[in-house]
Design a protein around this motif. Structure first.
Motif, PDB file in Angstrom:
ATOM      1  N   ASN A  22       0.817  -1.211   0.000  1.00 16.35           N
ATOM      2  CA  ASN A  22       0.000   0.000   0.000  1.00 16.35           C
ATOM      3  C   ASN A  22       0.853   1.265   0.000  1.00 16.35           C
ATOM      4  O   ASN A  22       0.312   2.363  -0.147  1.00 16.35           O
ATOM      5  N   LYS A  96      -0.069  -1.396  -9.257  1.00 24.67           N
ATOM      6  CA  LYS A  96      -0.938  -0.499  -8.507  1.00 24.67           C
ATOM      7  C   LYS A  96      -1.944   0.194  -9.426  1.00 24.67           C
ATOM      8  O   LYS A  96      -3.060   0.540  -9.012  1.00 24.67           O
ATOM      9  N   ILE A 117      -8.126  -0.883  -5.484  1.00 18.94           N
ATOM     10  CA  ILE A 117      -7.038  -0.199  -6.157  1.00 18.94           C
ATOM     11  C   ILE A 117      -7.353   1.272  -6.334  1.00 18.94           C
ATOM     12  O   ILE A 117      -6.507   2.145  -6.135  1.00 18.94           O
TER      13      ILE A 117
END
Length: 545
Positions: A22, A96, A117
């Motif tokens: 993340n 990502k 996402i």
């Protein structure tokens, strides 16, 4: 170079994959390089230093190998910390952005993770199979009875391989350089079967002397005669132009009266028999006819072509005899006017210095590792662990080579020199990660080390081993020898780095958190700096008042 590059790639990618998905990919890479960057730098420096010091070798093959290897290691390192890390970041940005791996301009059609996402949240990855396996392995390794068994087993292995190392001998069979089934090998085998004596025939050279001088002629005859006193030569040359010329001059004394030496030599070579024998053994000035160089051939009929000790003694004996010749006194070895030459002298000369060179290369490599460890490992005991384990690894590798039937020759020598710079990786990564671990106990540090860098070492060692497996099926003894050395290097390196070293560190490794200590010092410095600034401001206010 392929193996070195893979090891660092696995270490860096492993650390990058352990970071939180993340986070921004750039921050992830910074975090990964903070974790493993120091160990990658140290292994690169030690490998580079070992190869660079190998350039001091007097053996040309080793010199050029090391001269090629150490800049290649540096170039590989630069690519790892620039190009490879950039590719990892770009790939993480692609993931990502939910883009396909093969067609990066297209987004994935899967909607399951699309919402996460878009919100910038991706489920944290779970531990991989190898990480889980390493955790269970660590639980097993830390059991007291397992530690005792490991220490006893490796001590016994070290003792056995030390004894095997003492049994290593220098041996070289030129037929081993040929592929299996080569017709050349069959030729030599047949030649040996049907020839009573395969003697070596070195040439005896005389250069830059006035051969018309009777004293020089006496020195030439004496040198040839002295060579027969060596154990390797039992008889005078079958044909020597100076002896036949002297006999020709005595027989034709009346016809040669009043002629100079050069004119007499011309008459001597005018005879068809002598011309066929000696025309290629005498070099004359094309204008004056003066002899500038000449030669004859002796037979070394007492030298065993497979006995390296005998060959080394032969070259040392003939070199000592040549050096003692009065006409060579005061001249350097490369400037002797009387000397012998044989193509195989290069190989014999290599064997004459191989043991000393191997010891020197090993010592210099270990010293380089220790010095770099003292500078970069955040605890002085790290240098002790690294130097001891690298020395043990090298002894075990020598013994492993002997057990596998290898002898010390030019091929094994080069392989052993290469191994010095490669084996340190298996030890250095473990030691550095252990000292940088934040766990409060020895076993906790070992667990954290094995679950992180240990996985990368295991994968890197496996890939290196698989990379050299094809050499095992080669029909050339050279490639098979390299396979044996690299197989021993990988097996012993991984076993020492992932079995013995963790056990030793869990028993006597430093417990203090070096990384935390450094951070506390940095925070203390910042605090002191803040106090100094406040005192300075207070002083200014007082002065203004």
């Amino acid at each position: 170079m392929f193996g070195v590059g893979l090891d660092d790639a696995f270490v860096i990618s492993g650390a990058f994959n352990r970071t939180s998905v993340n986070k921004d990919p750039v921050d992830r890479m910074m975090e990964a390089m903070e974790e493993v960057g120091s160990s990658v730098i140290m292994t690169t420096l030690t490998t580079t230093s070992a190869f660079a010091l190998g350039c001091s070798s007097t053996v040309p093959a080793v010199y050029w190998l090391c001269l090629y290897a150490f800049p290649c290691v540096l170039i590989d390192f630069l690519y790892q910390i620039t190009f490879f890390t950039a590719l990892l970041v770009i790939d993480a940005q692609r993931i990502k952005a939910n883009k396909l791996d093969c067609v990066v301009c297209c987004r994935s059609s899967r909607s399951g993770a699309e919402e996460d996402i878009q919100q910038g949240e991706i489920p944290e990855r779970s531990k991989t199979f190898t990480e889980k396996l390493m955790g269970r392995y660590c639980d097993f390794l830390m059991k007291p009875w397992v530690k005792v068994f490991v220490l006893i087993s490796f001590a016994a292995m070290l003792g056995g391989f030390t004894f095997a190392t003492s049994q290593l001998e220098q041996f070289f069979d030129y037929r081993e350089l040929l592929p299996t089934g080569s017709y050349v090998a069959s030729f030599f085998d047949t030649l040996t079967d049907y020839t009573e004596d395969l003697a070596f025939q070195p040439e005896v050279f005389f250069r830059d002397v006035d051969v018309s001088d009777p004293e020089v002629q006496a020195s030439m005859n004496k040198y040839v005669s002295d060579l027969t006193t060596l154990d390797s030569i039992t008889e005078l040359p079958i044909s020597f132009w100076l002896q036949d010329f002297t006999a020709f001059e005595t027989t034709n004394q009346a016809a040669l009266a009043g002629m100079t030496f050069e004119e007499k030599l011309t008459e001597f070579l005018a005879d068809p028999v002598f011309f066929s024998l000696y025309a290629n053994d005498i070099v004359r000035d094309p204008v004056t006819g003066v002899v500038t160089a000449s030669r004859t051939t002796v037979i070394m009929d007492q030298v065993d072509g497979l006995d390296v000790t005998n060959q080394v003694k032969t070259i040392k004996d003939q070199r000592a005899l040549t050096r003692k010749q009065p006409i060579n006194e005061g001249l350097g070895k490369g400037k002797w006017v009387f000397f012998t030459y044989l193509d195989l002298y290069f190989i014999w000369d290599f064997y004459a210095v191989a043991v000393e060179e191997l010891i020197l290369s090993t010592v210099l490599g270990v010293v380089a590792v220790v010095v770099i460890s003292l500078f970069f490992i955040p605890h002085w005991t790290g240098a002790i662990f690294v130097s001891v384990f690298v020395s043990m690894l090298y002894i075990d590798l020598l013994g492993f080579a002997q057990v596998c039937g290898l002898d010390i020759n030019s091929v094994t020598y080069i392989g052993l020199v290469m191994s010095i710079g490669l084996m340190v990786d298996y030890v250095m990564h473990i030691v550095v990660t252990y000292f940088e671990s934040s766990a409060p106990t020895r076993e906790g540090k070992v667990r954290e080390t094995l679950e992180t860098i240990g996985v990368s070492i295991l994968i890197g060692g496996t890939s290196t081993f698989l990379g050299v497996v094809p050499l095992a099926f080669s029909n050339s003894a050279i490639f098979f020898t390299i396979f044996i050395i690299f197989m021993g290097l990988v097996i012993l390196g991984v076993s020492h780095g992932l079995i013995l070293l963790p056990v030793v560190l869990s028993i006597i490794g430093p417990v203090e958190n070096v990384t935390k200590k450094v951070k506390n010092l940095e925070e203390s410095d910042e605090s002191d700096q803040g106090k100094d600034e406040r005192w300075a401001e207070h002083g200014n206010e007082t002065g203004e008042a």
